[in-house]
Design an enzyme around this catalytic site. Structure first.
Site, PDB file in Angstrom:
ATOM      1  N   LYS A  93      81.571  35.193  -1.556  1.00  0.00           N
ATOM      2  CA  LYS A  93      81.397  35.724  -2.873  1.00  0.00           C
ATOM      3  C   LYS A  93      79.861  35.578  -3.083  1.00  0.00           C
ATOM      4  CE  LYS A  93      83.485  33.779  -6.450  1.00  0.00           C
ATOM      5  NZ  LYS A  93      82.483  33.500  -7.833  1.00  0.00           N
ATOM      6  N   ASP A 405      83.028  23.945  -5.787  1.00  0.00           N
ATOM      7  CA  ASP A 405      84.191  25.021  -5.804  1.00  0.00           C
ATOM      8  C   ASP A 405      85.464  24.575  -5.212  1.00  0.00           C
ATOM      9  OD1 ASP A 405      82.466  26.611  -7.438  1.00  0.00           O
ATOM     10  OD2 ASP A 405      81.987  28.038  -5.760  1.00  0.00           O
ATOM     11  N   ARG A 480      90.490  29.554  -8.954  1.00  0.00           N
ATOM     12  CA  ARG A 480      90.728  28.734  -7.970  1.00  0.00           C
ATOM     13  C   ARG A 480      91.851  27.622  -8.681  1.00  0.00           C
ATOM     14  NH1 ARG A 480      86.877  30.229  -4.710  1.00  0.00           N
ATOM     15  NH2 ARG A 480      84.725  30.551  -5.785  1.00  0.00           N
TER      16      ARG A 480
HETATM   17  C1  S3P Z   1      77.060  29.708  -6.771  1.00  0.00           C
HETATM   18  C2  S3P Z   1      76.744  28.590  -7.233  1.00  0.00           C
HETATM   19  C3  S3P Z   1      77.676  27.498  -7.954  1.00  0.00           C
HETATM   20  C4  S3P Z   1      79.214  27.993  -7.478  1.00  0.00           C
HETATM   21  C5  S3P Z   1      79.285  29.265  -7.753  1.00  0.00           C
HETATM   22  C6  S3P Z   1      78.499  29.991  -6.998  1.00  0.00           C
HETATM   23  C7  S3P Z   1      76.198  30.727  -6.262  1.00  0.00           C
HETATM   24  O1  S3P Z   1      77.353  27.417  -9.244  1.00  0.00           O
HETATM   25  O2  S3P Z   1      79.968  27.019  -8.492  1.00  0.00           O
HETATM   26  O3  S3P Z   1      80.808  29.580  -7.528  1.00  0.00           O
HETATM   27  O4  S3P Z   1      76.627  31.769  -5.846  1.00  0.00           O
HETATM   28  O5  S3P Z   1      74.905  30.723  -6.753  1.00  0.00           O
HETATM   29  P1  S3P Z   1      76.212  26.569 -10.011  1.00  0.00           P
HETATM   30  O6  S3P Z   1      74.981  26.904  -9.505  1.00  0.00           O
HETATM   31  O7  S3P Z   1      76.485  26.585 -11.225  1.00  0.00           O
HETATM   32  O8  S3P Z   1      76.452  25.060  -9.239  1.00  0.00           O
END
Ligand code: S3P
Length: 523
Positions: A93, A405, A480
């Site tokens: 993702k 995550d 999740r």
């Molecule tokens: C992501 C960063 C994470 C993660 C999110 C995806 C990204 O969040 O939890 O699902 O793609 O940069 P944070 O940057 O808030 O830690």
């Protein structure tokens, strides 16, 4: 088309003022509420009624952002026997969002294979189209190729100003990264999302952007309770964006990436200091798209420097499998007796691998085979087998960014281990799609598992192989949480159920099909 924009649709300050006025008068908000009431049976409701095999569709068809009323249904997964099979993880993702955003900012045509066609990522595609990029998909399924004609390619027929806020549904990553990208290209725009995204803090992006000269303001009725900036909001860049020297207040790749995307349009060198490193897909992909940036390790930690303004060039990208999604079938194999599965093409970037490291420490029978590289990222096939002697561990706080995550599914594995699993340094879980500490705690307790928690920690008291089950879990609209408890129910003594499966489509639209391929059926 003017240089330095995604396309010809730069929104003017006066267009933004009109939007602001409409929201202040409550027009947009009232319309949304009414349409929610008027639309009781959209496709996602139909999926909810089919408890055998929900298709996990979300509010794709509701561009105005209405959150549909939900039927009081229950879903569970059960396995008739061991899980067996060889499957491919859906596209990552994080990398999918970035491929669309950078493709849309680049000179020339970018092709993307393996893109995650989940709701969150499709929202980012729609936003980049609204910002002027031309994006289309050739073919279907695993063979689909996404073609993105970036900023400097001709974009016929686009209006001169954005008429509506960019709507991101449930996608925090999409909204936060595009705030940075739009600022970097000097585009004023407004941003909105579903109820869950509207509850999440946006000041973490607005604060560094403000230092660059960007004004981010709430749109519509101000938050009565005060507190941080939330959606809907506007992002208005200045004529000249300033470079900054910024120390990340938390290890967040979304903050880092928003700044990097904005820095592409800033005057001078932007410096980002990361005391604790977090996922580096933006840095890797920026380099692949021809951006000049340097990464060094200094006393303050990892330091990234990018001198703007810079243009990026189209780059064909293959998206590896998502380790955060692969975690669900892999956890399922560890807890369902006799299981032996392989999940292919999984991203094993060390900054995303904390969950797998922790599983190894717990005594899980997993192995990494056929290690190789795809589009500048390391990948492997992961084999997971039933592991009857899992033991509780303390997962160090320093590892939390690399498995942020995966805590909900780690908590499920921990429930099937002997002894306690202690998870410190997890305060960020409080502001994810739901308060994940609270959601996990309530779900496990409802199914006979002891849990303790504090503001930034959680402890799961493992039950060995006998988790009672029989509880019904509130998912709080969190994909999740939904998948974690469906996996738990595969191995509980009594079936465990969740209240909603629709949100699974945000990150893993093929979840039920993949689990069925391995021998787990919905009921
Ligand atoms: C992501 C960063 C994470 C993660 C999110 C995806 C990204 O969040 O939890 O699902 O793609 O940069 P944070 O940057 O808030 O830690």
């Amino acid at each position: 088309m003017s240089e330095g924009q995604f396309g010809p649709c730069c929104q003017t300050g006066s267009a933004l003022s009109k939007l602001n006025a409409a929201h202040a008068a409550g027009a947009g908000l009232t319309r949304r509420k009414k349409s929610a009431l008027r639309r009781p049976s959209q496709p996602n409701q139909r999926a909810l009624i089919n408890t055998k095999m929900p298709s996990s569709k979300t509010d794709h068809d509701q561009p105005d952002g209405a959150v549909p009323a939900r039927a009081p249904e229950a879903f569970s997964l059960r396995a008739a026997g061991p899980l067996r099979g060889d499957v491919s993880a859906p596209g990552d993702k994080s990398i999918s969002h970035r491929a669309l955003i950078l493709g849309a900012m680049a000179d020339g045509e970018t092709t993307v294979t393996g893109l995650l066609e989940g709701d969150d990522v499709l929202r980012t595609a729609a936003a980049m189209r609204a910002l002027g990029a031309h994006i289309e998909r050739d073919g279907r399924g695993a063979g689909a190729v996404w073609r993105i004609a970036g900023a400097h390619a001709p974009v016929p027929g686009k209006p001169g100003a954005l008429e509506k806020p960019l709507y991101f549904g449930n996608a925090g990553t999409g909204a936060r990264l595009v705030m940075g990208a739009a600022a970097g290209r000097g585009i004023a725009a407004s941003f909105d999302g579903d109820q869950s995204l509207r509850a999440r803090p946006m000041d973490r992006i607005a604060d560094p952007l403000a230092l660059m000269g960007v004004q981010c303001r709430p749109l519509g009725e101000p938050d009565e309770k005060g507190g941080p900036l939330r959606l809907p909001c506007t992002v208005e860049p200045p004529e000249k964006l300033k470079a900054i020297d910024y120390t990340l207040p938390k290890p967040s790749a979304q903050i880092k990436s928003a700044i990097l995307l904005a820095a592409l349009g800033a005057e001078g060198e932007t410096v980002i200091r990361e005391p604790e490193p977090c996922r580096d897909h933006s840095e890797r992909m920026l380099a692949a798209f021809g951006a000049k940036l340097s990464i060094t390790t200094e006393r303050s930690g990892r330091v990234i420097r990018l001198a703007g303004p810079q243009r990026v060039t189209a780059c064909n990208t293959a998206v590896p499998g998502d380790p955060s999604s692969a975690a669900f079938p892999i956890a399922a194999a560890l807890i369902v007796e006799g299981s032996d599965i392989v999940v292919r093409d999984v991203l094993v970037n060390p900054l995303r691998a904390g969950f797998y490291e922790t599983l190894v420490e717990m005594g899980a029978d997993i192995s990494f085979e056929n290690r190789r590289e795809v589009s500048g990222e390391p990948i492997a096939d992961i084999r997971a087998r039933y592991s009857p002697r899992l033991k509780g561990v303390a997962a160090p706080a320093s590892r939390s960014a690399s498995m942020i995550d995966e805590y909900p599914i780690l908590a499920i594995v921990a429930a099937f281990a002997d002894g306690d699993t202690y998870m410190p340094g997890v305060q960020e879980l409080r502001v994810k799609e739901s308060d994940r500490i609270a959601s996990v705690e309530a779900g496990l307790k409802a199914n006979g598992v002891g849990v303790e928690s504090g503001g930034d920690w959680m402890r799961v008291m493992g039950r060995g192989r006998t988790v009672a089950g029989g509880g019904r879990v509130s998912t709080h609209h969190d994909h999740r949480i939904a998948m974690s408890f469906l996996v738990m129910g595969l191995a509980t003594q009594k079936p465990a159920a969740i209240d909603d499966a629709a949100m699974i489509a945000t990150s893993f639209p093929t979840f039920f099909d993949l689990m069925a391929q391995l021998g787990a059926a919905g009921r």
